[in-house]
Design a protein around this motif. Structure first.
Motif, PDB file in Angstrom:
ATOM      1  N   ALA A 231     -26.208 -11.104  15.318  1.00 34.54           N
ATOM      2  CA  ALA A 231     -25.248 -10.557  14.331  1.00 34.54           C
ATOM      3  C   ALA A 231     -25.518  -9.095  14.409  1.00 34.54           C
ATOM      4  O   ALA A 231     -24.650  -7.998  14.149  1.00 34.54           O
ATOM      5  N   ARG A 232     -26.946  -8.514  14.428  1.00 33.36           N
ATOM      6  CA  ARG A 232     -27.423  -7.201  14.411  1.00 33.36           C
ATOM      7  C   ARG A 232     -26.655  -6.659  15.725  1.00 33.36           C
ATOM      8  O   ARG A 232     -26.320  -5.408  15.725  1.00 33.36           O
ATOM      9  N   SER A 233     -27.008  -7.191  16.853  1.00 37.41           N
ATOM     10  CA  SER A 233     -26.511  -6.790  18.142  1.00 37.41           C
ATOM     11  C   SER A 233     -25.014  -6.403  18.339  1.00 37.41           C
ATOM     12  O   SER A 233     -24.666  -5.698  18.913  1.00 37.41           O
ATOM     13  N   LEU A 234     -24.546  -7.136  17.532  1.00 37.22           N
ATOM     14  CA  LEU A 234     -22.807  -7.070  17.344  1.00 37.22           C
ATOM     15  C   LEU A 234     -22.667  -5.988  16.291  1.00 37.22           C
ATOM     16  O   LEU A 234     -21.365  -5.942  15.961  1.00 37.22           O
ATOM     17  N   HIS A 235     -23.489  -5.324  15.726  1.00 40.09           N
ATOM     18  CA  HIS A 235     -23.341  -4.308  14.914  1.00 40.09           C
ATOM     19  C   HIS A 235     -22.764  -4.657  13.598  1.00 40.09           C
ATOM     20  O   HIS A 235     -21.940  -4.031  12.823  1.00 40.09           O
ATOM     21  N   ALA A 236     -23.051  -5.853  13.175  1.00 35.71           N
ATOM     22  CA  ALA A 236     -22.543  -6.680  11.758  1.00 35.71           C
ATOM     23  C   ALA A 236     -23.021  -6.054  10.779  1.00 35.71           C
ATOM     24  O   ALA A 236     -24.454  -5.631  10.738  1.00 35.71           O
TER      25      ALA A 236
ATOM     26  N   GLN B  20     -23.544 -10.098   8.063  1.00 37.71           N
ATOM     27  CA  GLN B  20     -24.345 -10.975   8.246  1.00 37.71           C
ATOM     28  C   GLN B  20     -24.537 -12.087   7.158  1.00 37.71           C
ATOM     29  O   GLN B  20     -24.762 -13.276   7.396  1.00 37.71           O
ATOM     30  N   LEU B  21     -24.544 -11.644   5.885  1.00 38.76           N
ATOM     31  CA  LEU B  21     -24.757 -12.585   4.729  1.00 38.76           C
ATOM     32  C   LEU B  21     -23.533 -13.663   4.856  1.00 38.76           C
ATOM     33  O   LEU B  21     -23.701 -14.830   4.570  1.00 38.76           O
TER      34      LEU B  21
END
Length: 269
Positions: A173-178, A183-184
């Motif tokens: 999720a972080r790699s997709l810039h979420a 994310q939550l």
């Protein structure tokens, strides 16, 4: 040839009525045995002058019909269920967000760990003098005690659910810039759904157990009050009738929680 092929298949399929009966007869027999032992203990084994004879099943059924006929039992049950639901709602509104915060933040977990461990080991009924002094007599102290008892299974279940999330999902999720909110909502909340549901079911059982003694704290309604009221009148058949109602309602509430909070299988599976 085709008829021969179908015949073994029909023989292996159990009769739906047989499956239903196999599920029904064990609890029916166990309840019957329990009632028979209850009758024997209160009608045969105890002394003739014993107060236990008032609590025999045949007397309790009459007392239960009297309570229902006077409308007392229905109104007290409604009040108790109202207090239970409000207390559980408060526990969920406090426990789920707090559990998410503690589970997602190591700093929050280290800071809240000693406080949570300290508070959850205190019996909710220990707060009774303070709660009555603050809120007075009425439903508010009962609701507070229910929420204080039910919040911990919800909070701990939420924390356990967050800790069980595969870190890889959050990394993706972080790699997709979420964003944190994405994310939550996309990763954390779906992953903790089952642990939160289990925590809510445990909280329901604890809240129901705490409800009855909490309603013995000076309130003038509810199932707990009705037990004290019947005791003061030496109507022990009514005492046991209310206790039986509490047990049946607790069973039905747990059954409803199991059905409503059971994990749903996807259509594809």
């Amino acid at each position: 040839m085709s008829a021969l092929a179908v015949q073994p298949h029909n023989q292996t399929d159990p009769d739906p009525r047989s499956r239903w009966w196999a599920r029904v007869w064990p609890p029916v027999v166990s309840v019957g045995v329990a009632i028979a032992l209850w009758w024997a203990a209160t009608s045969v084994l105890c002394a003739p002058q014993s107060l236990l004879r008032q609590t025999a099943p045949q007397h309790v059924v009459v007392a239960l019909a009297d309570l229902v006929g006077r409308g007392v039992l229905v109104s007290d049950t409604a009040v108790s269920l109202y207090r239970l639901l409000i207390g559980l709602l408060i526990a969920a509104l406090v426990g789920i967000p707090a559990g998410l915060l503690i589970g997602l933040s190591r700093t929050a977990e280290r800071a809240a760990g000693p406080v949570v461990a300290f508070l959850r080991m205190i019996s909710p009924l220990s707060w009774t003098p303070i709660v009555v002094a603050v809120f007075g007599i009425g439903s508010q102290p009962v609701i507070f005690l229910i929420a204080a008892a039910a919040v911990w299974p919800v909070l701990l279940g939420t924390v356990a659910g967050v800790h069980a999330i595969d870190p890889g999902y959050l990394h993706v999720a972080r790699s997709l810039h979420a964003s944190r909110f994405e994310q939550l909502t996309a990763v954390v909340l779906p992953a903790v759904r089952v642990p939160v549901q289990n925590g809510l079911r445990l909280a329901l059982g604890i809240a129901w157990v705490v409800l009855v003694p909490a309603e013995m704290l000076g309130v003038r309604s509810g199932l707990g009050y009705q037990i004290l009221n019947a005791r003061d009148q030496l109507a022990y058949d009514q005492v046991v009738a209310v206790i039986a109602v509490i047990g049946v309602l607790g069973y039905l509430l747990d059954l409803a929680a199991r059905i409503l909070l059971a994990p749903r299988r996807s259509a594809a599976s």
